[in-house]
Design an enzyme around this catalytic site. Sequence first.
Site, mmCIF file in Angstrom:
data_model
loop_
_atom_site.group_PDB
_atom_site.id
_atom_site.type_symbol
_atom_site.label_atom_id
_atom_site.label_comp_id
_atom_site.label_asym_id
_atom_site.label_seq_id
_atom_site.Cartn_x
_atom_site.Cartn_y
_atom_site.Cartn_z
ATOM 1 N N LYS A 189 0.867 -1.260 0.002
ATOM 2 C CA LYS A 189 -0.076 0.095 -0.148
ATOM 3 C C LYS A 189 0.899 1.321 0.008
ATOM 4 C CE LYS A 189 -3.353 2.284 2.783
ATOM 5 N NZ LYS A 189 -4.499 2.421 4.008
ATOM 6 N N HIS A 202 -5.222 -32.945 17.547
ATOM 7 C CA HIS A 202 -4.007 -33.911 18.198
ATOM 8 C C HIS A 202 -3.020 -33.020 18.455
ATOM 9 C CE1 HIS A 202 -5.897 -37.277 16.464
ATOM 10 N NE2 HIS A 202 -6.598 -36.528 15.516
ATOM 11 N N GLU A 261 -4.948 -6.352 14.872
ATOM 12 C CA GLU A 261 -4.383 -4.999 14.419
ATOM 13 C C GLU A 261 -5.636 -4.065 14.459
ATOM 14 O OE1 GLU A 261 -0.713 -4.901 11.578
ATOM 15 O OE2 GLU A 261 -2.586 -3.944 10.236
ATOM 16 N N GLY A 307 -5.035 -1.775 4.837
ATOM 17 C CA GLY A 307 -4.211 -2.853 4.265
ATOM 18 C C GLY A 307 -4.786 -4.168 4.465
ATOM 19 N N ARG A 308 -5.265 -4.355 5.981
ATOM 20 C CA ARG A 308 -5.764 -5.694 6.264
ATOM 21 C C ARG A 308 -7.347 -5.912 5.700
ATOM 22 N NH1 ARG A 308 -4.688 -2.200 10.177
ATOM 23 N NH2 ARG A 308 -6.479 -1.450 11.451
ATOM 24 N N GLU A 333 10.601 -4.743 4.609
ATOM 25 C CA GLU A 333 10.601 -6.370 4.302
ATOM 26 C C GLU A 333 10.300 -6.399 2.716
ATOM 27 O OE1 GLU A 333 8.642 -4.998 6.649
ATOM 28 O OE2 GLU A 333 8.888 -6.404 8.488
ATOM 29 N N LYS A 369 9.265 -0.870 14.221
ATOM 30 C CA LYS A 369 9.813 -0.472 13.262
ATOM 31 C C LYS A 369 11.040 0.510 13.076
ATOM 32 C CE LYS A 369 5.714 -0.971 10.209
ATOM 33 N NZ LYS A 369 4.726 -0.334 9.316
HETATM 34 O O1 F6P Z 1 3.130 -3.081 9.868
HETATM 35 C C1 F6P Z 1 1.926 -3.137 9.719
HETATM 36 C C2 F6P Z 1 1.319 -2.685 8.293
HETATM 37 O O2 F6P Z 1 1.171 -1.495 8.160
HETATM 38 C C3 F6P Z 1 -0.051 -3.455 8.176
HETATM 39 O O3 F6P Z 1 -0.885 -2.591 8.481
HETATM 40 C C4 F6P Z 1 -0.130 -3.421 6.517
HETATM 41 O O4 F6P Z 1 -0.975 -4.514 6.091
HETATM 42 C C5 F6P Z 1 1.368 -3.963 6.329
HETATM 43 O O5 F6P Z 1 2.066 -3.386 7.258
HETATM 44 C C6 F6P Z 1 1.884 -3.801 5.067
HETATM 45 O O6 F6P Z 1 1.947 -2.568 4.554
HETATM 46 P P1 F6P Z 1 2.144 -2.086 3.067
HETATM 47 O O7 F6P Z 1 1.144 -2.550 2.357
HETATM 48 O O8 F6P Z 1 2.060 -0.617 2.924
HETATM 49 O O9 F6P Z 1 3.500 -2.894 2.665
#
Ligand code: F6P
Length: 535
Positions: free
Chosen positions: A199, A374, A343, A257-258, A205, A503
């Site tokens: 987003k 199990h 979240e 995002g979620r 990452e 972060k």
């Molecule tokens: O760190 C949390 C977050 O901001 C989430 O809310 C989001 O889904 C995820 O990181 C990834 O963010 P992006 O889509 O901006 O890479």
Amino acid sequence: MTKPDKFASLKAHFATVADRRILSLFGQGRAQNFSAMAGEMLFDFSKTNIDETALGLLLALAENSGVAAKRAAMFAGEKINETEGRAVLHTALRAGPEAVIKVDGADVMPEVRATRARMAAFARDVRSGAFAGQGGKITDVINIGIGGSDLGPAMATIALSPYADGPRLHYVSNVDGAHIADTVKGLNPATTLVIVASKTFTTIETMTNANTARTWMAKAVANPAAQFCAVSTAAEKTAAYGIDPARVFGFEDWVGGRYSLWGPIGLGLMLSIGPEAFEDFLAGGRAMDQHFLSEPFARNLPVLLALVGIWHNQICGHATRAVLPYDQRLSRLPAYLQQLEMESNGKRVSMDGADLPCPSGPVVWGEPGTNGQHAFYQLIHQGTRVVPCEFLVAKEGHEPDLAHQHLLLVSNCLAQSEALLRGRSLEEATAIMARKGLTGAELDRQARHRVFPGNRPSTTLAYPKLTPFTLGQIIALYEHRVFVEGVILGINSYDQWGVELGKELALALQPILEGRESAAGKDGSTAALVAFLRP
Ligand code: F6P
């Protein structure tokens, strides 16, 4: 002055019924009166300690908390995400062809529809081979994203694998190089498409993995950028990264995002199952929106799920909630719901900035049945803490030749909720052990280990079959449940400030680990761990 406790009458009622056996509530019509349908989907909450009085109080709680007004505000595009000044409009991504939804006075739907049409055209081209890699037709797609840019499409791609007839989908999220290294092993870069899904297009990452993927591809093809596409709200950043705007699918900041699976973040799913099946998925979500908007609270699935959640967490004090899909293809649903629910509702202050006067949303966890049976069901049945369980199960599987296995799956699902409800008394356990020949103190001792207290609450969500439409219904159901719980708690379900501190500290630790900066000022534990882990 402290605010009155909005849960006071529910807590007072619970105090009078806490020790009652749920089983004793079953009489004429309980299963019907404490369940509701959305289309062909059944939600049964009769195996909980909620009685007529509790349900009345819970429904009144929803009415008095302003759920209806907030729901109207959300669907109308008002900026209910107040801490970020944003609308909350994931529902627009699945809205029907006639919908008009305005943000700041402008209809957002033409852009939503245009982007969806571009996605569909691109998906058709990839699936047919009209868009090819430098080594031929695309065979594999790697979606690089994390959190909401990963969990939704990854969960849904597995869930709908019986409908997959496109390229193979792979999801890389973790900054641990093991994830991308293991994923690309055996893939042909010349027939692989990479989706960079972020987003913000800044998440460390995702950008790190995207760079690694580009390097991997550059070793095999002349123009790696030609096999990259992007999904983001940040058009200028995707351009700066060198991705052709024709392969950039944008969305607006009013999609959390979620909550973003329904739009461009769902591109991987669309590539896998095709645009038509993706439309069915959207239609399922839309059907749940209609249900949520129109059904009275007493028959409204998202409202009822939320009220059961509030009852178990804020009233009964059960801090966790197990999600137990008896559906192997929903294996990632618990992980997806962890982000969606934790979240969204893991907040410690109310909308007005005051301390939350009650526990925040629950810890959500789970695994598919029958595997969990199990592993951790021992604690669910005999541990000292009560874990409310949410079972999900389909009437029909996708393997007609294995219908007998499906019946075994369903019988296990029903057996678990029945066992949680009934338990096994000391008398029953004693009789069983006596039949095995035990007597006296040893009989008593052995029998006590075999007692199940029972009286443990569970709900069951049953649906005909896990089709794209059904999955759309399920996801929208949980989204709206989170919304209703958030409104009742008086929190903002749509920000996530709690992820920021870690972060920032990770960024500061990187130069320390590289040896470019000293660990002075770090606490003793962190400094010692840096010393151990520094390369
Ligand atoms: O760190 C949390 C977050 O901001 C989430 O809310 C989001 O889904 C995820 O990181 C990834 O963010 P992006 O889509 O901006 O890479």
